[in-house]
Each structure stands twice: as structure tokens, then as C-alpha cells.
Design a protein around this motif. Sequence first.
Motif, PDB file in Angstrom:
ATOM      1  N   TYR A  52       0.830  -1.217   0.000  1.00  0.00           N
ATOM      2  CA  TYR A  52       0.000   0.000   0.000  1.00  0.00           C
ATOM      3  C   TYR A  52       0.860   1.260   0.000  1.00  0.00           C
ATOM      4  N   SER A  53       2.099   1.148  -0.473  1.00  0.00           N
ATOM      5  CA  SER A  53       2.958   2.331  -0.495  1.00  0.00           C
ATOM      6  C   SER A  53       2.885   3.001  -1.856  1.00  0.00           C
ATOM      7  N   GLY A  54       3.311   4.247  -1.883  1.00  0.00           N
ATOM      8  CA  GLY A  54       3.356   4.989  -3.143  1.00  0.00           C
ATOM      9  C   GLY A  54       1.997   5.408  -3.665  1.00  0.00           C
ATOM     10  N   MET A  55       0.985   5.419  -2.783  1.00  0.00           N
ATOM     11  CA  MET A  55      -0.372   5.798  -3.202  1.00  0.00           C
ATOM     12  C   MET A  55      -0.887   7.009  -2.427  1.00  0.00           C
ATOM     13  N   GLY A  56      -0.006   7.598  -1.630  1.00  0.00           N
ATOM     14  CA  GLY A  56      -0.423   8.769  -0.863  1.00  0.00           C
ATOM     15  C   GLY A  56      -1.163   8.435   0.426  1.00  0.00           C
ATOM     16  N   TYR A  57      -1.262   7.140   0.760  1.00  0.00           N
ATOM     17  CA  TYR A  57      -1.972   6.776   1.999  1.00  0.00           C
ATOM     18  C   TYR A  57      -1.222   7.278   3.237  1.00  0.00           C
ATOM     19  N   ALA A  58       0.106   7.156   3.215  1.00  0.00           N
ATOM     20  CA  ALA A  58       0.882   7.587   4.387  1.00  0.00           C
ATOM     21  C   ALA A  58       0.724   9.089   4.601  1.00  0.00           C
TER      22      ALA A  58
ATOM     23  N   GLU B  48      19.216   7.948   5.879  1.00  0.00           N
ATOM     24  CA  GLU B  48      19.035   7.321   4.560  1.00  0.00           C
ATOM     25  C   GLU B  48      17.570   6.974   4.262  1.00  0.00           C
ATOM     26  N   ASN B  49      16.645   7.300   5.181  1.00  0.00           N
ATOM     27  CA  ASN B  49      15.231   6.961   4.968  1.00  0.00           C
ATOM     28  C   ASN B  49      14.551   8.064   4.151  1.00  0.00           C
ATOM     29  N   GLU B  50      14.836   8.025   2.846  1.00  0.00           N
ATOM     30  CA  GLU B  50      14.412   9.140   1.983  1.00  0.00           C
ATOM     31  C   GLU B  50      12.904   9.272   1.878  1.00  0.00           C
ATOM     32  N   ARG B  51      12.183   8.149   1.860  1.00  0.00           N
ATOM     33  CA  ARG B  51      10.717   8.222   1.746  1.00  0.00           C
ATOM     34  C   ARG B  51      10.117   8.859   2.993  1.00  0.00           C
ATOM     35  N   SER B  52      10.663   8.510   4.140  1.00  0.00           N
ATOM     36  CA  SER B  52      10.170   9.103   5.383  1.00  0.00           C
ATOM     37  C   SER B  52      10.462  10.607   5.414  1.00  0.00           C
ATOM     38  N   ILE B  53      11.662  10.985   5.001  1.00  0.00           N
ATOM     39  CA  ILE B  53      12.040  12.404   5.008  1.00  0.00           C
ATOM     40  C   ILE B  53      11.141  13.192   4.045  1.00  0.00           C
ATOM     41  N   ARG B  54      10.884  12.603   2.850  1.00  0.00           N
ATOM     42  CA  ARG B  54      10.006  13.283   1.880  1.00  0.00           C
ATOM     43  C   ARG B  54       8.617  13.509   2.497  1.00  0.00           C
ATOM     44  N   LEU B  55       8.127  12.507   3.203  1.00  0.00           N
ATOM     45  CA  LEU B  55       6.802  12.612   3.835  1.00  0.00           C
ATOM     46  C   LEU B  55       6.811  13.677   4.934  1.00  0.00           C
ATOM     47  N   LEU B  56       7.843  13.679   5.761  1.00  0.00           N
ATOM     48  CA  LEU B  56       7.917  14.669   6.844  1.00  0.00           C
ATOM     49  C   LEU B  56       7.931  16.090   6.282  1.00  0.00           C
ATOM     50  N   GLU B  57       8.656  16.272   5.186  1.00  0.00           N
ATOM     51  CA  GLU B  57       8.722  17.624   4.602  1.00  0.00           C
ATOM     52  C   GLU B  57       7.370  18.032   4.016  1.00  0.00           C
ATOM     53  N   LYS B  58       6.636  17.055   3.428  1.00  0.00           N
ATOM     54  CA  LYS B  58       5.287  17.366   2.928  1.00  0.00           C
ATOM     55  C   LYS B  58       4.364  17.769   4.076  1.00  0.00           C
ATOM     56  N   LEU B  59       4.629  17.246   5.271  1.00  0.00           N
ATOM     57  CA  LEU B  59       3.804  17.572   6.447  1.00  0.00           C
ATOM     58  C   LEU B  59       4.168  18.929   7.040  1.00  0.00           C
TER      59      LEU B  59
ATOM     60  N   ALA C 270       9.928  14.572  14.867  1.00  0.00           N
ATOM     61  CA  ALA C 270      10.071  13.266  14.219  1.00  0.00           C
ATOM     62  C   ALA C 270      11.550  12.952  14.157  1.00  0.00           C
ATOM     63  N   THR C 271      11.877  11.671  14.211  1.00  0.00           N
ATOM     64  CA  THR C 271      13.264  11.266  13.977  1.00  0.00           C
ATOM     65  C   THR C 271      13.273  10.203  12.898  1.00  0.00           C
ATOM     66  N   THR C 272      14.323  10.226  12.108  1.00  0.00           N
ATOM     67  CA  THR C 272      14.433   9.223  11.057  1.00  0.00           C
ATOM     68  C   THR C 272      15.903   9.011  10.711  1.00  0.00           C
TER      69      THR C 272
HETATM   70  C1  LIG Z   1       7.819   6.025   5.298  1.00  0.00           C
HETATM   71  C2  LIG Z   1       6.630   5.456   4.564  1.00  0.00           C
HETATM   72  C3  LIG Z   1       5.412   5.396   5.485  1.00  0.00           C
HETATM   73  C4  LIG Z   1       6.337   6.360   3.380  1.00  0.00           C
HETATM   74  O1  LIG Z   1       5.326   5.768   2.595  1.00  0.00           O
HETATM   75  P1  LIG Z   1       5.046   6.190   1.102  1.00  0.00           P
HETATM   76  O2  LIG Z   1       4.288   5.086   0.493  1.00  0.00           O
HETATM   77  O3  LIG Z   1       6.299   6.657   0.453  1.00  0.00           O
HETATM   78  O4  LIG Z   1       4.125   7.488   1.293  1.00  0.00           O
HETATM   79  P2  LIG Z   1       2.775   7.835   0.590  1.00  0.00           P
HETATM   80  O5  LIG Z   1       1.738   6.772   0.823  1.00  0.00           O
HETATM   81  O6  LIG Z   1       2.391   9.208   1.023  1.00  0.00           O
HETATM   82  O7  LIG Z   1       3.121   7.806  -0.956  1.00  0.00           O
HETATM   83  C5  LIG Z   1       3.929   8.823  -1.521  1.00  0.00           C
HETATM   84  C6  LIG Z   1       3.955   8.657  -3.025  1.00  0.00           C
HETATM   85  O8  LIG Z   1       2.644   8.388  -3.514  1.00  0.00           O
HETATM   86  C7  LIG Z   1       2.391   9.227  -4.637  1.00  0.00           C
HETATM   87  N1  LIG Z   1       0.924   9.338  -4.708  1.00  0.00           N
HETATM   88  C8  LIG Z   1       0.159   8.537  -5.483  1.00  0.00           C
HETATM   89  N2  LIG Z   1      -1.126   8.838  -5.307  1.00  0.00           N
HETATM   90  C9  LIG Z   1      -1.189   9.855  -4.412  1.00  0.00           C
HETATM   91  C10 LIG Z   1      -2.253  10.589  -3.827  1.00  0.00           C
HETATM   92  N3  LIG Z   1      -3.536  10.326  -4.120  1.00  0.00           N
HETATM   93  N4  LIG Z   1      -1.951  11.540  -2.910  1.00  0.00           N
HETATM   94  C11 LIG Z   1      -0.682  11.809  -2.602  1.00  0.00           C
HETATM   95  N5  LIG Z   1       0.378  11.151  -3.136  1.00  0.00           N
HETATM   96  C12 LIG Z   1       0.129  10.174  -4.041  1.00  0.00           C
HETATM   97  C13 LIG Z   1       3.151  10.467  -4.357  1.00  0.00           C
HETATM   98  O9  LIG Z   1       3.420  11.189  -5.525  1.00  0.00           O
HETATM   99  C14 LIG Z   1       4.422   9.935  -3.710  1.00  0.00           C
HETATM  100  O10 LIG Z   1       5.321   9.539  -4.707  1.00  0.00           O
HETATM  101  P3  LIG Z   1       6.874   9.877  -4.598  1.00  0.00           P
HETATM  102  O11 LIG Z   1       7.373   9.044  -3.439  1.00  0.00           O
HETATM  103  O12 LIG Z   1       7.418   9.434  -5.903  1.00  0.00           O
HETATM  104  O13 LIG Z   1       6.980  11.341  -4.319  1.00  0.00           O
HETATM  105  C15 LIG Z   1       6.918   4.026   4.023  1.00  0.00           C
HETATM  106  O14 LIG Z   1       8.024   4.098   3.167  1.00  0.00           O
HETATM  107  C16 LIG Z   1       7.190   2.990   5.108  1.00  0.00           C
HETATM  108  O15 LIG Z   1       6.276   2.424   5.697  1.00  0.00           O
HETATM  109  N6  LIG Z   1       8.489   2.717   5.388  1.00  0.00           N
HETATM  110  C17 LIG Z   1       8.889   1.730   6.381  1.00  0.00           C
HETATM  111  C18 LIG Z   1       8.712   2.231   7.795  1.00  0.00           C
HETATM  112  C19 LIG Z   1       9.426   3.533   8.032  1.00  0.00           C
HETATM  113  O16 LIG Z   1      10.503   3.779   7.514  1.00  0.00           O
HETATM  114  N7  LIG Z   1       8.793   4.390   8.845  1.00  0.00           N
HETATM  115  C20 LIG Z   1       9.367   5.687   9.211  1.00  0.00           C
HETATM  116  C21 LIG Z   1      10.385   5.535  10.281  1.00  0.00           C
HETATM  117  S1  LIG Z   1      11.090   7.095  10.696  1.00  0.00           S
END
Ligand SMILES: CC(C)(COP(=O)(O)OP(=O)(O)OC[C@H]1O[C@@H](n2cnc3c(N)ncnc32)[C@H](O)[C@@H]1OP(=O)(O)O)[C@@H](O)C(=O)NCCC(=O)NCCS
Length: 169
Positions: free
Chosen positions: A99-105, A132-143, A127-129
Motif C-alpha cells: 500500500y505504499s506509493g499511493m499517498g496513503y501515508a 538514509e530513509n528518503e521516503r520518510s524524510i520526503r513525507l515529513l517535509e510534505k507535512l 520526528a526522527t528518522t
Molecule cells: C515512510 C513510509 C510510510 C512512506 O510511505 P510512502 O508510500 O512513500 O508514502 P505515501 O503513501 O504518502 O506515498 C507517496 C507517493 O505516492 C504518490 N501518490 C500517489 N497517489 C497519491 C495521492 N492520491 N496523494 C498523494 N500522493 C500520491 C506520491 O506522488 C508519492 O510519490 P513519490 O514518493 O514518488 O513522491 C513508508 O516508506 C514505510 O512504511 N516505510 C517503512 C517504515 C518507516 O521507515 N517508517 C518511518 C520511520 S522514521
Amino acid sequence: MIATTPRLRLEKLALTDALFVLKLVNEPGWIRFIGDRGIRNLDNAETYIITGPQKSYADHGFGLFKVSLLDGTPIGMCGLLQRSYLEHPDIGFAFLEDYSGMGYALEAATATMEYARDTLGLKTIMATTLPENERSIRLLEKLGLRFIRLTKTSLDGPEVKLFSNSSED
Ligand SMILES: CC(C)(COP(=O)(O)OP(=O)(O)OC[C@H]1O[C@@H](n2cnc3c(N)ncnc32)[C@H](O)[C@@H]1OP(=O)(O)O)[C@@H](O)C(=O)NCCC(=O)NCCS
């Protein structure tokens, strides 16, 4: 019920969520970026729910919540934690890879930030991360959280990036 969004609902974790928790905490992303909690069976998962999220609800009035699709399918956890080494609560999240990459997080974390501010009255969220956790950092900055400094969660722990929605930290 903690919050509902157009696609999700957030609620407290119950012991009946043990199977979902067992799966989530053994996902590669959780093991790599959060850590191996050694949770290998349903008993371990129930103990984690009791001593982790449920203890936090009782102690602080918040904790990690279950995030589900509106049809009830659990897809992740998102919520607030009170760490001994931070002066303000921090936001945490983890989602199943399916369920990642769909904006759910982002959707769940945005609802959690609103809940923290509007219902709990918390002004500063951290928040701490791992760096190298780029997806988490990207999410935190969006917040709207910004990098403050590098820090350590314990003396012998790894260096982590500290984020905050307040520039005073
Ligand atoms: C950190 C974590 C929660 C981020 O999840 P994620 O799937 O990247 O986040 P989102 O669900 O918001 O998805 C973001 C992507 O969905 C895309 N997206 C698709 N549909 C979307 C919509 N309707 N709305 C917003 N974004 C959408 C975005 O463009 C974004 O793509 P990008 O990464 O290429 O910019 C996930 O990587 C995770 O569970 N990691 C393991 C645990 C972890 O590291 N936790 C944090 C510890 S500090």
C-alpha cells in the motif's frame, strides 16, 4: 475512532489486530528503518500491542494507531509517541509495502497532525528518522516538518535526523 479521511480511518489498536501487526513489523521497511523487534508469532504481537501502543494510550492519551481502508482492510500504523529523549511528542508511521506509493501515508499523517493540534492541543510535533530513509524524510517535509539537527536516541545508538514543525527547537 481517532480520525477519518476520504480514503482511510485511524483507530486505536486492539488485540484482534495481532495478525496485522505481526505482518507489518516484519516487513523489510520496518526491519530496516525502525528495527527488528523480535516479534515472531501472534503471542509476541499481542504483547507488543499491550506494552507498546496500548500502554502509550493509557500513559499519554495517544500512541500509534491502526490505519485502515474504509472497507476495514488494515494497511499501516501512524500516530504519536512520547520518547524519553525528546521534549515533544513525535510522529511515526509505517505502511505495508503493498500500500505504499499511493499517498496513503501522507493522508494518514496529515490527519494525525490535525488530531495532534486540534484534539490534543499539541503545538510542537517532532520526528526522527535515519538519514538514509528518503521516503520518510520526503513525507515529513510534505507535512511541514523541517530538519533541525542530527541527534542520537541513545548513547550507543545510530545518528538520526531530528525534525520539528517548530523552528524554536
Ligand atoms: C515512510 C513510509 C510510510 C512512506 O510511505 P510512502 O508510500 O512513500 O508514502 P505515501 O503513501 O504518502 O506515498 C507517496 C507517493 O505516492 C504518490 N501518490 C500517489 N497517489 C497519491 C495521492 N492520491 N496523494 C498523494 N500522493 C500520491 C506520491 O506522488 C508519492 O510519490 P513519490 O514518493 O514518488 O513522491 C513508508 O516508506 C514505510 O512504511 N516505510 C517503512 C517504515 C518507516 O521507515 N517508517 C518511518 C520511520 S522514521
